[in-house]
Design a protein around this motif. Structure first.
Motif, short mmCIF file in Angstrom:
data_model
loop_
_atom_site.label_atom_id
_atom_site.label_comp_id
_atom_site.label_asym_id
_atom_site.label_seq_id
_atom_site.Cartn_x
_atom_site.Cartn_y
_atom_site.Cartn_z
N ASP A 4 -33.94 -22.51 -30.62
CA ASP A 4 -33.01 -22.36 -31.73
C ASP A 4 -32.24 -23.66 -31.92
OD1 ASP A 4 -31.47 -20.95 -33.73
OD2 ASP A 4 -29.86 -20.85 -32.26
N THR A 5 -31.74 -24.22 -30.82
CA THR A 5 -30.99 -25.47 -30.89
C THR A 5 -31.87 -26.60 -31.41
OG1 THR A 5 -29.64 -24.74 -29.04
CG2 THR A 5 -29.63 -27.08 -29.51
N GLU A 6 -33.12 -26.64 -30.96
CA GLU A 6 -34.05 -27.67 -31.43
C GLU A 6 -34.33 -27.52 -32.92
OE1 GLU A 6 -37.52 -27.56 -28.95
OE2 GLU A 6 -36.34 -27.89 -27.14
N PHE A 7 -34.49 -26.29 -33.40
CA PHE A 7 -34.78 -26.08 -34.81
C PHE A 7 -33.57 -26.47 -35.67
CE2 PHE A 7 -35.60 -23.16 -38.55
CZ PHE A 7 -36.61 -23.95 -39.09
N VAL A 8 -32.38 -26.15 -35.21
CA VAL A 8 -31.16 -26.54 -35.93
C VAL A 8 -31.09 -28.06 -36.03
CG1 VAL A 8 -28.63 -26.57 -35.84
CG2 VAL A 8 -29.87 -24.45 -35.38
N ALA A 9 -31.34 -28.75 -34.92
CA ALA A 9 -31.31 -30.22 -34.92
C ALA A 9 -32.38 -30.78 -35.85
CB ALA A 9 -31.50 -30.75 -33.50
N ARG A 25 -22.62 -22.13 -36.58
CA ARG A 25 -23.17 -20.79 -36.36
C ARG A 25 -22.49 -19.82 -37.30
NH1 ARG A 25 -26.47 -19.87 -33.35
NH2 ARG A 25 -26.49 -18.18 -31.90
N MET A 26 -23.27 -18.92 -37.85
CA MET A 26 -22.71 -17.87 -38.70
C MET A 26 -23.70 -16.74 -38.85
SD MET A 26 -22.94 -19.65 -42.50
CE MET A 26 -21.38 -20.41 -42.25
N PHE A 27 -23.22 -15.54 -38.83
CA PHE A 27 -24.02 -14.34 -39.07
C PHE A 27 -25.31 -14.30 -38.27
CE2 PHE A 27 -21.96 -15.53 -43.17
CZ PHE A 27 -20.92 -14.62 -43.10
N GLY A 28 -25.26 -14.76 -37.03
CA GLY A 28 -26.44 -14.74 -36.18
C GLY A 28 -27.43 -15.86 -36.47
N GLY A 29 -27.07 -16.77 -37.36
CA GLY A 29 -27.93 -17.90 -37.69
C GLY A 29 -27.09 -19.17 -37.74
N HIS A 30 -27.43 -20.06 -38.64
CA HIS A 30 -26.70 -21.31 -38.83
C HIS A 30 -26.58 -21.60 -40.32
CE1 HIS A 30 -27.45 -22.10 -34.59
NE2 HIS A 30 -26.51 -23.00 -34.68
N GLY A 31 -25.47 -22.19 -40.71
CA GLY A 31 -25.28 -22.65 -42.07
C GLY A 31 -25.22 -24.17 -42.08
N PHE A 32 -25.69 -24.78 -43.15
CA PHE A 32 -25.71 -26.24 -43.28
C PHE A 32 -24.92 -26.68 -44.49
CE2 PHE A 32 -29.37 -25.08 -40.87
CZ PHE A 32 -29.45 -26.04 -39.88
N ILE A 42 -30.19 -21.01 -41.69
CA ILE A 42 -31.29 -20.55 -40.86
C ILE A 42 -31.02 -19.09 -40.56
CG2 ILE A 42 -32.40 -20.66 -38.60
CD1 ILE A 42 -31.84 -23.64 -38.55
N ALA A 43 -31.99 -18.26 -40.87
CA ALA A 43 -31.91 -16.83 -40.55
C ALA A 43 -33.33 -16.38 -40.20
CB ALA A 43 -31.39 -16.03 -41.74
N PHE A 44 -33.41 -15.52 -39.20
CA PHE A 44 -34.70 -14.99 -38.78
C PHE A 44 -35.69 -16.11 -38.43
CE2 PHE A 44 -33.03 -12.23 -42.26
CZ PHE A 44 -32.48 -11.25 -41.44
N GLY A 45 -35.16 -17.23 -37.93
CA GLY A 45 -36.00 -18.35 -37.50
C GLY A 45 -36.60 -19.18 -38.62
N ARG A 46 -36.05 -19.03 -39.83
CA ARG A 46 -36.58 -19.77 -40.99
C ARG A 46 -35.46 -20.50 -41.70
NH1 ARG A 46 -40.30 -15.81 -44.39
NH2 ARG A 46 -41.32 -17.73 -44.99
N LEU A 47 -35.78 -21.64 -42.31
CA LEU A 47 -34.82 -22.39 -43.10
C LEU A 47 -34.89 -21.91 -44.55
CD1 LEU A 47 -32.79 -24.76 -43.38
CD2 LEU A 47 -34.77 -26.21 -43.93
N TYR A 48 -33.73 -21.57 -45.08
CA TYR A 48 -33.61 -21.16 -46.48
C TYR A 48 -32.71 -22.15 -47.20
CZ TYR A 48 -35.42 -16.58 -45.11
OH TYR A 48 -36.20 -15.56 -44.64
N LEU A 49 -33.12 -22.54 -48.42
CA LEU A 49 -32.37 -23.49 -49.22
C LEU A 49 -31.74 -22.79 -50.42
CD1 LEU A 49 -35.10 -26.28 -49.28
CD2 LEU A 49 -33.03 -26.24 -47.87
#
Length: 123
Positions: A4-9, A25-32, A42-49
């Protein structure tokens, strides 16, 4: 959660050509954020734009999927789409998609700041 940390980076690196990128971190994922504009998650292991009416068709034409979550037993679709698979490979391939997300965020902020039109007085 090293993956997870690697994918965020990796996603921060993909978005970096747009400017200063920060994530949280937010809502169990990450916001950019880029310049304090929320452009991706990032939610459910995927990047959303971030997408909007102006950019949605481009994401759909590329086969991207909308961000959908379960809201009290009903699917809720948000204004975010997965990045195209090939865009995840490099910042250069991500740049046009990330730019669409940034532009959608700029439009959303402008719409929030636009003053409401006063009602016309009755004659």
């Amino acid at each position: 959660m090293p993956a997870d940390t690697e994918f965020v980076a990796h996603c921060r690196e993909l978005l970096a050509p747009l400017g200063s990128v920060r994530s949280r971190r937010m809502f169990g994922g990450h916001g950019f954020y880029v310049d304090d504009l929320f452009i991706a998650l990032i939610a459910f292991g995927r990047l959303y734009l971030k997408a909007d009416e102006t950019s949605r068709a481009r994401f759909e034409a590329a086969g991207c999927e909308p961000f959908v979550y379960d809201g009290k037993g009903k699917p809720v679709t948000m204004s975010y789409f997965t990045a195209p698979e090939e865009a995840i490979e490099s910042p250069a391939l991500m740049q046009p998609w990330a730019r669409l997300a940034l532009e959608a965020a700029v439009r959303a902020r402008a719409a929030k700041k636009a003053p409401a039109k006063p009602a016309r007085p009755a004659r």
